[in-house]
Design a protein around this motif. Structure first.
Motif, PDB file in Angstrom:
ATOM      1  N   ARG A 254       0.823  -1.211   0.000  1.00  0.00           N
ATOM      2  CA  ARG A 254       0.000   0.000   0.000  1.00  0.00           C
ATOM      3  C   ARG A 254       0.859   1.264   0.000  1.00  0.00           C
ATOM      4  NH1 ARG A 254      -3.204   0.210   4.616  1.00  0.00           N
ATOM      5  NH2 ARG A 254      -2.519  -1.743   5.555  1.00  0.00           N
ATOM      6  N   ILE A 255       1.990   1.224   0.711  1.00  0.00           N
ATOM      7  CA  ILE A 255       2.908   2.369   0.650  1.00  0.00           C
ATOM      8  C   ILE A 255       3.485   2.484  -0.761  1.00  0.00           C
ATOM      9  CG2 ILE A 255       5.106   3.293   1.495  1.00  0.00           C
ATOM     10  CD1 ILE A 255       4.445   2.142   4.207  1.00  0.00           C
ATOM     11  N   TRP A 256       3.807   1.358  -1.342  1.00  0.00           N
ATOM     12  CA  TRP A 256       4.315   1.309  -2.721  1.00  0.00           C
ATOM     13  C   TRP A 256       3.284   1.929  -3.668  1.00  0.00           C
ATOM     14  CZ3 TRP A 256       2.890  -0.845  -7.376  1.00  0.00           C
ATOM     15  CH2 TRP A 256       3.893  -1.077  -8.317  1.00  0.00           C
ATOM     16  N   ALA A 257       2.012   1.581  -3.475  1.00  0.00           N
ATOM     17  CA  ALA A 257       0.945   2.108  -4.332  1.00  0.00           C
ATOM     18  C   ALA A 257       0.782   3.610  -4.142  1.00  0.00           C
ATOM     19  CB  ALA A 257      -0.374   1.392  -4.023  1.00  0.00           C
ATOM     20  N   SER A 262       1.679   9.055  -6.403  1.00  0.00           N
ATOM     21  CA  SER A 262       2.017  10.414  -5.970  1.00  0.00           C
ATOM     22  C   SER A 262       3.222  11.026  -6.662  1.00  0.00           C
ATOM     23  CB  SER A 262       2.272  10.419  -4.456  1.00  0.00           C
ATOM     24  OG  SER A 262       1.155   9.934  -3.762  1.00  0.00           O
ATOM     25  N   ILE A 263       4.124  10.192  -7.156  1.00  0.00           N
ATOM     26  CA  ILE A 263       5.383  10.717  -7.689  1.00  0.00           C
ATOM     27  C   ILE A 263       5.277  10.926  -9.194  1.00  0.00           C
ATOM     28  CG2 ILE A 263       7.873  10.356  -7.844  1.00  0.00           C
ATOM     29  CD1 ILE A 263       7.620   8.477  -5.424  1.00  0.00           C
ATOM     30  N   GLU A 264       5.581  12.135  -9.638  1.00  0.00           N
ATOM     31  CA  GLU A 264       5.474  12.482 -11.051  1.00  0.00           C
ATOM     32  C   GLU A 264       6.628  11.913 -11.869  1.00  0.00           C
ATOM     33  OE1 GLU A 264       3.044  14.105 -12.566  1.00  0.00           O
ATOM     34  OE2 GLU A 264       1.880  14.269 -10.729  1.00  0.00           O
ATOM     35  N   SER A 265       7.852  12.132 -11.388  1.00  0.00           N
ATOM     36  CA  SER A 265       9.041  11.719 -12.133  1.00  0.00           C
ATOM     37  C   SER A 265       9.170  10.196 -12.158  1.00  0.00           C
ATOM     38  CB  SER A 265      10.293  12.336 -11.486  1.00  0.00           C
ATOM     39  OG  SER A 265      11.464  11.715 -11.962  1.00  0.00           O
ATOM     40  N   ASN A 334      -5.826  18.128  -7.771  1.00  0.00           N
ATOM     41  CA  ASN A 334      -5.186  16.816  -7.807  1.00  0.00           C
ATOM     42  C   ASN A 334      -3.666  16.892  -7.673  1.00  0.00           C
ATOM     43  OD1 ASN A 334      -7.400  14.928  -8.129  1.00  0.00           O
ATOM     44  ND2 ASN A 334      -7.782  15.987 -10.066  1.00  0.00           N
ATOM     45  N   LEU A 335      -3.140  18.114  -7.564  1.00  0.00           N
ATOM     46  CA  LEU A 335      -1.704  18.295  -7.346  1.00  0.00           C
ATOM     47  C   LEU A 335      -1.440  19.072  -6.052  1.00  0.00           C
ATOM     48  CD1 LEU A 335      -0.592  19.280 -10.974  1.00  0.00           C
ATOM     49  CD2 LEU A 335      -0.377  17.047  -9.873  1.00  0.00           C
ATOM     50  N   ALA A 336      -2.517  19.443  -5.355  1.00  0.00           N
ATOM     51  CA  ALA A 336      -2.386  20.288  -4.165  1.00  0.00           C
ATOM     52  C   ALA A 336      -1.836  19.507  -2.979  1.00  0.00           C
ATOM     53  CB  ALA A 336      -3.748  20.886  -3.797  1.00  0.00           C
ATOM     54  N   THR A 337      -1.094  20.205  -2.124  1.00  0.00           N
ATOM     55  CA  THR A 337      -0.585  19.609  -0.892  1.00  0.00           C
ATOM     56  C   THR A 337      -1.686  19.619   0.166  1.00  0.00           C
ATOM     57  OG1 THR A 337       0.183  21.709   0.035  1.00  0.00           O
ATOM     58  CG2 THR A 337       1.715  20.508  -1.397  1.00  0.00           C
TER      59      THR A 337
END
Length: 392
Positions: A254-257, A262-265, A334-337
């Motif tokens: 689940r952390i992997w998911a 969440s990560i763009e790059s 969808n990109l907000a903190t």
């Protein structure tokens, strides 16, 4: 490196003297001074010299003490001039108020019946004589006053010795850099989830202990911490992500998911996911060994590695959670903190976190899905349309 090893050994001996009911304070101070001299810690060395009655420092300190006794009105010009003159002399000798002539130390040393600025070994001897003779005083020195003096020096010496021990035991660029990382993660994680933050700090404290049972406890805490973190970031679902089951017990998946979503790059994503995979596999191995009772392999080093890996992984997670892309005009919801969601929607922190977690779980937010989140009503939906780029 050899000098550091010797200094560490000597300071450990000093601490043993101070922590033993029968230990010698004189011996402890001498060893503290030796260790401080080896590593060039001049402040601690000078403090020890004062306790050992070095006349170079004792005479000007006693002069300051005598002046304070004779001039007790700080409003006079004589007082200000006299104090300034004497402090300049002390500073030229390398002494400073914060450690060498604090108010507490001066008050202790002012009492002649407690020994004053004599060698601490002499104070120990006089006190031992009075205890042996079962006398309260000998006409010059008083047992209670000598004891107060000894207790002060013992407490202060232990404080300085402990500080020097930590410097020697954990010194170095890697340790110092890790302290920076640890402090940053602790602060940010405390805001995200105080319970998880407390567990992480507890695990770090446990691996620093000298007790084997606490090292094992640290590993157990690490596993529970990751489970709680997974629940916080990516609640269990019946679906799969890239062939991975995301149920309650699959906390590493689940952390992997979460990172995958969440990560763009792409390069950063692969690196972070690899880190999670490694940590998950490594902890599973440790847990299996622990369950089999293989205690020999579960030492302090293994526990420390687990805590360090978790700090690194959480640092990655927090960085991606707070990532703020550059944009003009309204931000994309969808990109907000979490901070942006809380501030711009005018909701409390708990609801902001629920919105963030729902977005991660579902892969995105629109007005319809936002309305399904507890605590989000029509006014919040309207606010979202005003403040964010969001699909109807």
């Amino acid at each position: 490196m050899q000098e550091k090893k010797v200094a560490l050994q000597v300071i450990e001996e000093s601490l043993k003297e101070l922590e033993s009911p029968k230990g010698s304070i004189l011996s402890a101070v001498q060893k503290l001074q030796r260790s401080a001299s080896i590593v060039g810690d001049e402040e601690k060395r000078l403090w020890c010299s004062i306790q050992l009655g070095d006349s170079t420092y004792v005479h000007p300190l006693k002069d300051l003490s005598d002046f304070l006794v004779e001039h007790q009105d700080p409003s006079t010009s004589d007082y200000e001039e006299g104090i300034s003159k004497r402090i300049k002399i002390l500073k030229k000798l390398g002494l400073n108020h914060e450690i060498h002539f604090t108010n507490e130390e001066i008050n202790i040393k002012l009492d002649a019946s407690g020994g004053g600025y004599v060698n601490i070994g002499f104070v120990e001897e006089r006190y031992a004589d009075l205890v042996r003779l079962k006398k309260g005083n000998d006409g010059t020195y008083y047992k209670n006053h000598l004891n107060n003096h000894l207790n002060y020096v013992k407490k202060k010496a232990h404080e300085l010795a402990s500080d020097l021990y930590k410097q020697l035991r954990f010194s170095g660029t890697v340790s110092n850099c890790f302290d920076l990382l640890r402090d940053a993660v602790d602060d940010k994680l405390l805001d995200l989830n105080p319970v998880i933050s407390e567990q992480l700090m507890l695990a770090f404290k446990s691996v620093s202990s000298k007790k084997e049972e606490e090292w094992s406890q640290a590993l157990t805490t690490c596993r529970r911490l990751i489970e709680a973190l997974a629940d916080q970031l990516y609640p269990a679902v019946n679906d799969k992500s890239s062939g991975r089951v995301l149920g309650q017990t699959q906390y590493v998946n689940r952390i992997w998911a979460f990172m995958d979503a969440s990560i763009e790059s792409k390069s950063n994503k692969e690196l972070a996911k690899a880190h999670v995979d490694f940590l998950g596999s490594w902890l599973e191995k440790i847990n299996k060994l622990s369950n089999k009772g293989v205690h020999a392999e579960l030492g302090q080093l293994e526990a420390t590695k687990a805590v360090f890996h978790i700090y690194l992984m959480i640092a990655d997670i927090l960085e991606y959670m707070e990532e703020k892309p550059e944009s003009e005009g309204k931000p994309d919801i969808n990109l907000a903190t979490i901070d942006e969601i809380e501030a711009l929607l005018g909701v409390n922190r708990t609801i902001a976190k629920e919105i963030f977690k729902y977005r991660v779980k579902e892969g995105g937010l629109d007005c319809e899905s936002l309305s399904k989140i507890g605590g989000v009503g029509p006014k919040t939906i309207q606010k979202a349309k005003q403040e964010f780029i969001i699909d109807e």
